[in-house]
Design an enzyme around this catalytic site. Structure first.
Site, PDB file in Angstrom:
ATOM      1  N   LYS A 186       4.792 -59.738 106.110  1.00 38.89           N
ATOM      2  CA  LYS A 186       4.900 -59.463 104.673  1.00 38.89           C
ATOM      3  C   LYS A 186       4.376 -60.650 103.876  1.00 38.89           C
ATOM      4  CE  LYS A 186       8.360 -57.931 101.251  1.00 38.89           C
ATOM      5  NZ  LYS A 186       9.798 -57.693 101.014  1.00 38.89           N
ATOM      6  N   SER A 228      10.940 -53.149  99.095  1.00 47.48           N
ATOM      7  CA  SER A 228       9.669 -53.748  98.755  1.00 47.48           C
ATOM      8  C   SER A 228       8.756 -53.986  99.959  1.00 47.48           C
ATOM      9  CB  SER A 228       9.892 -55.084  98.038  1.00 47.48           C
ATOM     10  OG  SER A 228      10.534 -56.008  98.907  1.00 47.48           O
ATOM     11  N   SER A 258      15.192 -54.103 101.105  1.00 45.94           N
ATOM     12  CA  SER A 258      13.739 -54.024 101.270  1.00 45.94           C
ATOM     13  C   SER A 258      13.220 -53.957 102.698  1.00 45.94           C
ATOM     14  CB  SER A 258      13.073 -55.198 100.557  1.00 45.94           C
ATOM     15  OG  SER A 258      13.027 -54.925  99.183  1.00 45.94           O
TER      16      SER A 258
HETATM   17  N1  GLN Z   1      14.833 -52.661  95.415  1.00 44.81           N
HETATM   18  C1  GLN Z   1      15.578 -53.864  95.305  1.00 44.81           C
HETATM   19  C2  GLN Z   1      15.032 -54.703  94.177  1.00 44.81           C
HETATM   20  O1  GLN Z   1      14.112 -54.297  93.573  1.00 44.81           O
HETATM   21  C3  GLN Z   1      15.585 -54.604  96.597  1.00 44.81           C
HETATM   22  C4  GLN Z   1      14.403 -55.450  96.809  1.00 44.81           C
HETATM   23  C5  GLN Z   1      14.477 -56.313  98.032  1.00 44.81           C
HETATM   24  O2  GLN Z   1      15.323 -56.127  98.909  1.00 44.81           O
HETATM   25  N2  GLN Z   1      13.604 -57.288  98.074  1.00 44.81           N
HETATM   26  O3  GLN Z   1      15.498 -55.748  93.861  1.00 44.81           O
END
Ligand code: GLN
Length: 493
Positions: free
Chosen positions: A80, A155, A179
């Site tokens: 990532k 994400s 995410s």
């Molecule tokens: N969807 C969540 C956010 O937007 C989680 C994102 C994540 O785990 N990086 O913060």
């Protein structure tokens, strides 16, 4: 050997015994990436030295060098873009880091390399890991290999999509509020968010430092155990890492879960669940019973407030972490015609105004407000107090059960564009995943069903702090009963 269907352990063993070469393994995935990446936009940067690094391994092996202790020898990884990779562009999918080439590797990456793994390339994601759909990336959206009109989740959407499409043998994601687990669920792969402190955050671009963790996104529980044990453990560069030595997860997988007490969270098993998601969870629970586990209903009332607590804390920490992107030391700087006539305020606001996308700005504004004098106690302070109470409620429940099972998300993957203009709908998507980050415990998503529309659905397992072994044991047992084990998206075979 069918590389695509082989476990990481088998691929690595085949390379060690020279049945296949590391070069062949890398070429195999590079060829697949060349063939399929344009359909999903998972890779955003390739490592130009991947083949040379594979050749180096092959040369060492041909000279008879002993590489038998390298757990990930020759395994091609997708990483990532939140993780710094020495000499390879690392952007966090943001314009503000569009040309950033880190001079060092994140600890996770250096541990992959020292175990013989090879970085194939960097993977798409939501900008600064803020999002649940991979639609906020400066590199363009990423698609779900199971249905190209749907999101891969976020994400870590690029990691999940690349893994599901077979464009890497293993991938790494980060999880601040779901995410790793939500995209893993949407793309039908295994994703593990370790206990806070299990994996070093050194060199991972900070989003919300008290919540961030990196973890494996792979094809099977066994692969997840192998990658996790290779990347975890104490790191003097991250003072929050644990000194624990119980990290030999893959050797210690024990699928006998007879008598294990597994709690079903009442609050997560509501009528609002999508029918397919509900059925998948019920099937998993039935199969756990058949495996001899004892299922108990448990309640954690404060999970009802987990989403607002999470968004207050995550945005506050993000606003502080992202203040470093000022256009002075590194990263994007607005193209001022004459710098001498620019005020400091305008320097910052132009640079940050053009460098950040709108979701990131929303979080920075929200977080700055929550931390501002006069509001700090009411927002960040109060959220931190409720977070502690939530932790207490989880600890209480773990006195009467060893693990929890729940859905990962209320629905399978949704359509591209469906929620991107509705921040609240997007945030509510995280309802089942944010609690584990708030309380620090490990959580994972295991592929368990396909919906009527042929979309993957995962189930979530959670355990006490540092109980990854138990979580992986339960997952490994449950995996054998999964009706979708080994399922692959059409069009990527
Ligand atoms: N969807 C969540 C956010 O937007 C989680 C994102 C994540 O785990 N990086 O913060």
């Amino acid at each position: 050997m069918d590389i695509l269907k082989s476990s990481l352990k088998d691929i690595s063993a085949a390379i060690k015994s020279k049945k296949i070469s590391a070069t062949e393994a890398v070429e195999f995935y590079l060829k697949r990436a060349g063939l399929h990446n344009s359909k999903i936009n998972a890779y955003i940067t390739m490592n130009e030295h991947a083949l040379a690094q594979a050749k180096e391994i092959d040369v060492k092996l041909s000279k008879g060098e002993d590489l038998s202790n390298k757990k990930l020898l020759g395994i091609p990884f997708g990483i990532k873009d939140m993780l710094c990779t020495k000499g390879i562009k690392t952007t966090a999918a943001s314009k503000i880091l569009e040309n950033f080439v880190p001079p060092y590797d994140a600890t996770v990456v250096s541990r992959i390399k020292s175990n013989g793994g090879i970085v194939l390339g960097k993977l798409n994601q939501d900008e600064f890991a803020m999002g649940s759909s991979n639609e906020t990336s400066t590199h363009g959206l990423c698609r779900n290999p199971w249905d190209l009109e749907r999101v891969p989740g976020g994400s870590s959407g690029g990691s999940a999509a690349a893994q599901a499409a077979g464009l890497a043998a293993a991938t790494i994601g980060t999880d601040t509020g779901g995410s790793i687990r939500q995209p893993a669920s949407y793309c039908g792969i295994v994703g593990v968010k370790p206990t806070y402190g299990r994996v070093s955050r050194y060199g991972i671009i900070a989003y919300a430092s008290s919540l961030d963790q990196a973890g494996p996104m792979v094809n099977s529980v066994e692969d997840a155990a192998l990658v996790l044990e290779s990347i975890c453990g104490f790191d003097e560069m991250d003072s929050t890492t644990s000194q624990r030595s119980d990290t030999q997860f893959s050797q210690n997988i024990n699928k006998s879960i007879k008598g294990t007490k597994i709690g079903v969270l009442k609050e997560f098993f509501s009528d609002q669940l999508d029918m397919d998601v509900k059925k998948s969870l019920e099937l998993a629970i039935d199969n756990l019973k058949k495996l001899g586990a004892e299922i108990v209903e448990v309640s954690i009332p404060l999970t009802a407030h987990a989403v607002p607590i999470y968004y207050l804390i995550a945005a506050s920490e993000a606003s502080s972490n992202l203040s470093r992107y000022d256009g002075v030391k590194y990263g994007y700087r607005y193209d001022f015609k004459d710098l001498s006539s620019v005020s400091l305020d305008s320097f910052y606001s132009k640079t940050r105004g053009h460098g950040f996308g709108s979701e990131v700005k929303r979080r920075i504004i929200m977080g700055t407000y929550c931390l501002s004098s006069g509001y700090y106690e009411a927002y960040y302070g109060k959220a931190s107090q409720v977070r502690r109470l939530l932790k207490n409620q989880f600890s209480e429940v773990f006195k009467s059960c060893d693990a929890l099972i729940s859905p990962v998300s209320t629905t399978p993957a949704f359509k591209l564009g469906e929620r991107i203009d509705d921040a609240l709908a997007m945030y509510l998507n995280d309802i089942f995943t944010v609690s584990t980050n708030l309380v620090g415990i490990p959580g994972m998503s295991l592929p368990y069903s396909l919906s009527q529309k042929n979309l993957p659905i995962g189930v979530q397992l959670m355990c006490r702090d540092f109980d990854e072994q138990k979580m992986l044991n339960i997952a490994a047992a449950l995996e054998e009963t999964s009706p979708v084990r080994g399922a692959f998206p059409k069009g990527f075979v």
